[in-house]
Design a protein around this motif. Structure first.
Motif, PDB file in Angstrom:
ATOM      1  N   PHE A 259       0.829  -1.206   0.000  1.00 22.86           N
ATOM      2  CA  PHE A 259       0.000   0.000   0.000  1.00 22.86           C
ATOM      3  C   PHE A 259       0.867   1.261   0.000  1.00 22.86           C
ATOM      4  O   PHE A 259       0.476   2.287  -0.565  1.00 22.86           O
ATOM      5  CB  PHE A 259      -0.944   0.004   1.203  1.00 22.86           C
ATOM      6  N   SER A 260       2.041   1.178   0.607  1.00 24.14           N
ATOM      7  CA  SER A 260       2.939   2.336   0.556  1.00 24.14           C
ATOM      8  C   SER A 260       3.444   2.543  -0.872  1.00 24.14           C
ATOM      9  O   SER A 260       3.707   3.671  -1.287  1.00 24.14           O
ATOM     10  CB  SER A 260       4.120   2.154   1.518  1.00 24.14           C
ATOM     11  N   GLY A 261       3.558   1.445  -1.637  1.00 21.49           N
ATOM     12  CA  GLY A 261       3.902   1.570  -3.052  1.00 21.49           C
ATOM     13  C   GLY A 261       2.802   2.269  -3.831  1.00 21.49           C
ATOM     14  O   GLY A 261       3.077   3.067  -4.738  1.00 21.49           O
ATOM     15  N   ILE A 262       1.553   1.970  -3.475  1.00 24.45           N
ATOM     16  CA  ILE A 262       0.420   2.660  -4.105  1.00 24.45           C
ATOM     17  C   ILE A 262       0.463   4.149  -3.776  1.00 24.45           C
ATOM     18  O   ILE A 262       0.221   5.006  -4.636  1.00 24.45           O
ATOM     19  CB  ILE A 262      -0.913   2.042  -3.640  1.00 24.45           C
ATOM     20  N   LEU A 263       0.797   4.456  -2.515  1.00 28.99           N
ATOM     21  CA  LEU A 263       0.910   5.862  -2.114  1.00 28.99           C
ATOM     22  C   LEU A 263       2.020   6.563  -2.898  1.00 28.99           C
ATOM     23  O   LEU A 263       1.852   7.708  -3.338  1.00 28.99           O
ATOM     24  CB  LEU A 263       1.180   5.952  -0.616  1.00 28.99           C
ATOM     25  N   GLU A 264       3.152   5.874  -3.071  1.00 25.07           N
ATOM     26  CA  GLU A 264       4.239   6.440  -3.885  1.00 25.07           C
ATOM     27  C   GLU A 264       3.750   6.787  -5.288  1.00 25.07           C
ATOM     28  O   GLU A 264       4.040   7.862  -5.817  1.00 25.07           O
ATOM     29  CB  GLU A 264       5.394   5.430  -3.994  1.00 25.07           C
ATOM     30  N   MET A 265       3.040   5.845  -5.891  1.00 24.16           N
ATOM     31  CA  MET A 265       2.539   6.055  -7.248  1.00 24.16           C
ATOM     32  C   MET A 265       1.601   7.261  -7.299  1.00 24.16           C
ATOM     33  O   MET A 265       1.699   8.107  -8.200  1.00 24.16           O
ATOM     34  CB  MET A 265       1.804   4.811  -7.748  1.00 24.16           C
ATOM     35  N   LEU A 266       0.701   7.354  -6.323  1.00 25.00           N
ATOM     36  CA  LEU A 266      -0.265   8.454  -6.301  1.00 25.00           C
ATOM     37  C   LEU A 266       0.442   9.799  -6.120  1.00 25.00           C
ATOM     38  O   LEU A 266       0.111  10.784  -6.787  1.00 25.00           O
ATOM     39  CB  LEU A 266      -1.275   8.238  -5.172  1.00 25.00           C
ATOM     40  N   MET A 267       1.427   9.841  -5.233  1.00 21.97           N
ATOM     41  CA  MET A 267       2.137  11.093  -4.987  1.00 21.97           C
ATOM     42  C   MET A 267       2.899  11.531  -6.235  1.00 21.97           C
ATOM     43  O   MET A 267       2.868  12.709  -6.607  1.00 21.97           O
ATOM     44  CB  MET A 267       3.093  10.936  -3.805  1.00 21.97           C
ATOM     45  N   ARG A 268       3.579  10.598  -6.878  1.00 23.77           N
ATOM     46  CA  ARG A 268       4.305  10.939  -8.108  1.00 23.77           C
ATOM     47  C   ARG A 268       3.340  11.454  -9.175  1.00 23.77           C
ATOM     48  O   ARG A 268       3.607  12.445  -9.852  1.00 23.77           O
ATOM     49  CB  ARG A 268       5.049   9.716  -8.636  1.00 23.77           C
ATOM     50  N   THR A 269       2.237  10.735  -9.327  1.00 23.07           N
ATOM     51  CA  THR A 269       1.277  11.081 -10.374  1.00 23.07           C
ATOM     52  C   THR A 269       0.662  12.453 -10.140  1.00 23.07           C
ATOM     53  O   THR A 269       0.570  13.282 -11.064  1.00 23.07           O
ATOM     54  CB  THR A 269       0.166  10.019 -10.449  1.00 23.07           C
ATOM     55  N   LEU A 270       0.231  12.711  -8.906  1.00 24.14           N
ATOM     56  CA  LEU A 270      -0.429  13.980  -8.605  1.00 24.14           C
ATOM     57  C   LEU A 270       0.521  15.163  -8.774  1.00 24.14           C
ATOM     58  O   LEU A 270       0.163  16.191  -9.368  1.00 24.14           O
ATOM     59  CB  LEU A 270      -0.982  13.950  -7.181  1.00 24.14           C
ATOM     60  N   VAL A 271       1.738  15.013  -8.253  1.00 26.93           N
ATOM     61  CA  VAL A 271       2.694  16.130  -8.334  1.00 26.93           C
ATOM     62  C   VAL A 271       3.067  16.422  -9.779  1.00 26.93           C
ATOM     63  O   VAL A 271       3.069  17.580 -10.211  1.00 26.93           O
ATOM     64  CB  VAL A 271       3.950  15.817  -7.492  1.00 26.93           C
ATOM     65  N   ILE A 272       3.376  15.371 -10.538  1.00 30.00           N
ATOM     66  CA  ILE A 272       3.811  15.603 -11.918  1.00 30.00           C
ATOM     67  C   ILE A 272       2.660  16.134 -12.779  1.00 30.00           C
ATOM     68  O   ILE A 272       2.845  16.977 -13.653  1.00 30.00           O
ATOM     69  CB  ILE A 272       4.418  14.314 -12.520  1.00 30.00           C
ATOM     70  N   ALA A 273       1.448  15.641 -12.526  1.00 27.84           N
ATOM     71  CA  ALA A 273       0.302  16.062 -13.329  1.00 27.84           C
ATOM     72  C   ALA A 273      -0.075  17.518 -13.057  1.00 27.84           C
ATOM     73  O   ALA A 273      -0.431  18.268 -13.982  1.00 27.84           O
ATOM     74  CB  ALA A 273      -0.893  15.152 -13.054  1.00 27.84           C
ATOM     75  N   PHE A 274       0.027  17.935 -11.796  1.00 22.77           N
ATOM     76  CA  PHE A 274      -0.417  19.282 -11.440  1.00 22.77           C
ATOM     77  C   PHE A 274       0.665  20.354 -11.633  1.00 22.77           C
ATOM     78  O   PHE A 274       0.347  21.524 -11.841  1.00 22.77           O
ATOM     79  CB  PHE A 274      -0.900  19.316  -9.993  1.00 22.77           C
ATOM     80  N   PHE A 275       1.933  19.953 -11.556  1.00 22.76           N
ATOM     81  CA  PHE A 275       2.984  20.976 -11.519  1.00 22.76           C
ATOM     82  C   PHE A 275       3.935  20.973 -12.715  1.00 22.76           C
ATOM     83  O   PHE A 275       4.684  21.928 -12.886  1.00 22.76           O
ATOM     84  CB  PHE A 275       3.796  20.841 -10.227  1.00 22.76           C
ATOM     85  N   MET A 276       3.914  19.930 -13.528  1.00 24.10           N
ATOM     86  CA  MET A 276       4.846  19.890 -14.663  1.00 24.10           C
ATOM     87  C   MET A 276       4.615  21.070 -15.608  1.00 24.10           C
ATOM     88  O   MET A 276       5.559  21.677 -16.112  1.00 24.10           O
ATOM     89  CB  MET A 276       4.691  18.566 -15.421  1.00 24.10           C
ATOM     90  N   GLY A 277       3.355  21.394 -15.834  1.00 26.48           N
ATOM     91  CA  GLY A 277       3.042  22.475 -16.757  1.00 26.48           C
ATOM     92  C   GLY A 277       3.453  23.847 -16.253  1.00 26.48           C
ATOM     93  O   GLY A 277       3.772  24.735 -17.043  1.00 26.48           O
ATOM     94  N   SER A 278       3.480  24.026 -14.927  1.00 25.19           N
ATOM     95  CA  SER A 278       3.775  25.357 -14.375  1.00 25.19           C
ATOM     96  C   SER A 278       5.230  25.541 -13.985  1.00 25.19           C
ATOM     97  O   SER A 278       5.793  26.625 -14.163  1.00 25.19           O
ATOM     98  CB  SER A 278       2.882  25.619 -13.156  1.00 25.19           C
TER      99      SER A 278
END
Length: 467
Positions: A396-415
């Motif tokens: 489950f901590s691996g799932i959390l890692e995936m979610l954190m990576r996904t959310l940060v890159i999706a929301f902030f890569m463009g800015s």
């Protein structure tokens, strides 16, 4: 007889007896050298590809990194899970069960190797397109991928055999195996690329051959350990044996694959910005892996040490081992985190040629260098939890890692651009560390009543002896 283990001390290490610091460090150093050699030949392999074939070829090989980790990481998680059960049987001195576990591991490994090879080769083109691989590097990515995935059985065989040896406290044989295979890999790399001019295919072929060599060394060592010499009846096990192995191995396998998927999401966004971003991210990823390597390795030591002592039900020794491993991880952070912060320019120019790619790497490396402590601590606590036979929560901590990576890159890569890749790593490390840290202390707290009962029984037995 079952107790022939006494005369086998020179072949395997019993972590349930002796000074924890001496045992862990004695196991850790060969393991670290093994891992550093693997990282070193990966780096030299990258250097040969980059300098011999150019940044595009480097990007093509680096682009395969997350895909390869997705598949190989899955098999590595399985073999680590299987190894924990072997170590627990060894710690409990249940040698017959240990041999049956090893036999079942071999059977499952064969099936898994065939299945993963077929799946990875069939899905490779679609996976590369899904990652938005640039057409400039698509052909080289495919050429490299066909070969390394075609030779996947060699990588899986090494993971399984070296995992068996580590579970029995042998970290020296994998060191020798990697030392020999690294020399072979670098020699073959240079020969294929600079002499035969084979392109990225040569680097892939060299990798597969080196994995075969390392596997043969580990197999040779296992065959010489009398305590685990298998008989025909060891391979005739009940379904519960395979079920137990898969229950322990699959969560660890899925954890690695879920983490890899998170890295693939980052790769997806990075690839959308062009080959320069791809090559810079590839090199930064290699430096991350290199500098977190000592903590990852001490985590492996913690896993083997914890597994044996959990089998022996000695929770105090597990606590002592944790403190030793945390000290090693902190020392590694001080040294290597500083290198990433203060020598980012030298690191970037060592593997990259393009000015823009170098600037991106120089921006990324100090950020992750400062935060390296989070992933270092994560490795120690996660390995302790897994070693006690609780693989689901780390998954489950691996799932959390995936979610954190996904959310940060999706929301902030463009800015904020390439900086988002560093923030994605830091967020993933921090979240997973906190989850595993909390899990470890909850497990140990649940063992407190059991320890109290054992101490009370010990005092009663002592008083009865005095009387």
């Amino acid at each position: 007889m079952e107790n022939t283990a006494v005369k086998k001390k020179k072949q395997i290490s019993d972590f349930t007896k002796g000074n924890p610091t001496r045992l862990i460090l004695g196991f850790f150093w060969p393991l670290l050298l093994t891992s550093m050699l693997q990282q070193l030949y990966n780096f030299v392999d990258t250097l040969i590809v980059g300098k011999g074939l150019g940044d595009n070829a480097l990007a093509a090989v680096g682009n395969m990194g997350s895909l390869f980790f997705l598949i190989v990481g899955f098999s590595l998680g399985l073999s680590n899970g299987f190894g924990i059960m072997i170590a627990q049987s060894f710690g409990a001195k249940e040698y017959g069960r240990m041999r049956r576990t090893i036999a079942s591991t071999i059977q499952l490994a064969v099936v898994i190797a065939v299945g993963l090879t077929l799946i990875s080769m069939l899905l490779l083109p679609a996976a590369l397109r899904l990652l938005r691989t640039d057409e400039v590097i698509m052909d080289d990515s495919l050429k490299y991928g066909w070969i390394v995935f075609g030779g996947l059985s060699a990588a899986i065989a090494y993971n399984v055999t070296s995992g068996m040896l580590r579970s029995l406290g042998d970290s020296k044989t994998p060191l020798i195996a990697i030392l020999v295979s690294s020399v072979a890999n670098l020699g073959l790399d240079s020969f294929f690329i600079f002499v035969l001019h084979t392109g990225v295919e040569g680097a892939a072929i060299a990798t597969v051959i080196s994995q075969v060599i390392s596997t043969l060394f580990c197999v040779r060592r296992l065959r010489r350990i009398e305590l685990i010499r298998l008989k025909r009846e060891d391979f005739h096990n009940e379904r519960s044996m395979y079920t137990g192995l898969l229950k322990n191995g699959l969560p660890m396998a899925f954890m690695n694959s879920i983490t890899a998927i998170g890295c693939m999401v980052v790769q997806f966004f990075v690839n959308g910005y062009g080959v320069v971003y791809t090559s810079a991210y590839s090199v930064c990823g290699k430096y991350n892996n290199l500098f977190m390597n000592p903590a990852f390795t001490v985590g492996n030591a913690m896993s083997a040490y914890t597994s044996q002592n959990y089998g022996a039900k000695d929770f105090q020794r597990i606590r002592e081992g944790l403190r030793v491993c945390l000290r090693v991880a902190f020392a590694a952070y001080i040294l290597l985190g500083s290198v990433m912060v203060f020598f980012s320019h030298q690191l970037a120019t060592f593997l990259l040629d393009g000015e823009e790619a170098i600037q991106l790497a120089e921006m990324y490396l100090p950020m992750t260098g400062v935060a390296l402590i989070f992933v270092d601590v994560l490795f120690v606590y996660r390995s302790a939890v897994q070693g006690m036979g609780f693989p689901v929560l780390p998954m489950f901590s691996g799932i959390l890692e995936m979610l954190m990576r996904t959310l940060v890159i999706a929301f902030f890569m463009g800015s904020i651009g390439f900086k988002a890749t560093a923030y994605a790593e830091i967020a993933a490390w921090t979240g997973a560390m906190l989850m595993n840290l909390i899990t470890y202390y909850r497990i140990m707290a649940s063992k407190a009543p059991q320890r109290s009962v054992e101490k009370k029984r010990g005092r009663v037995a002592l008083l009865n002896g005095v009387r």
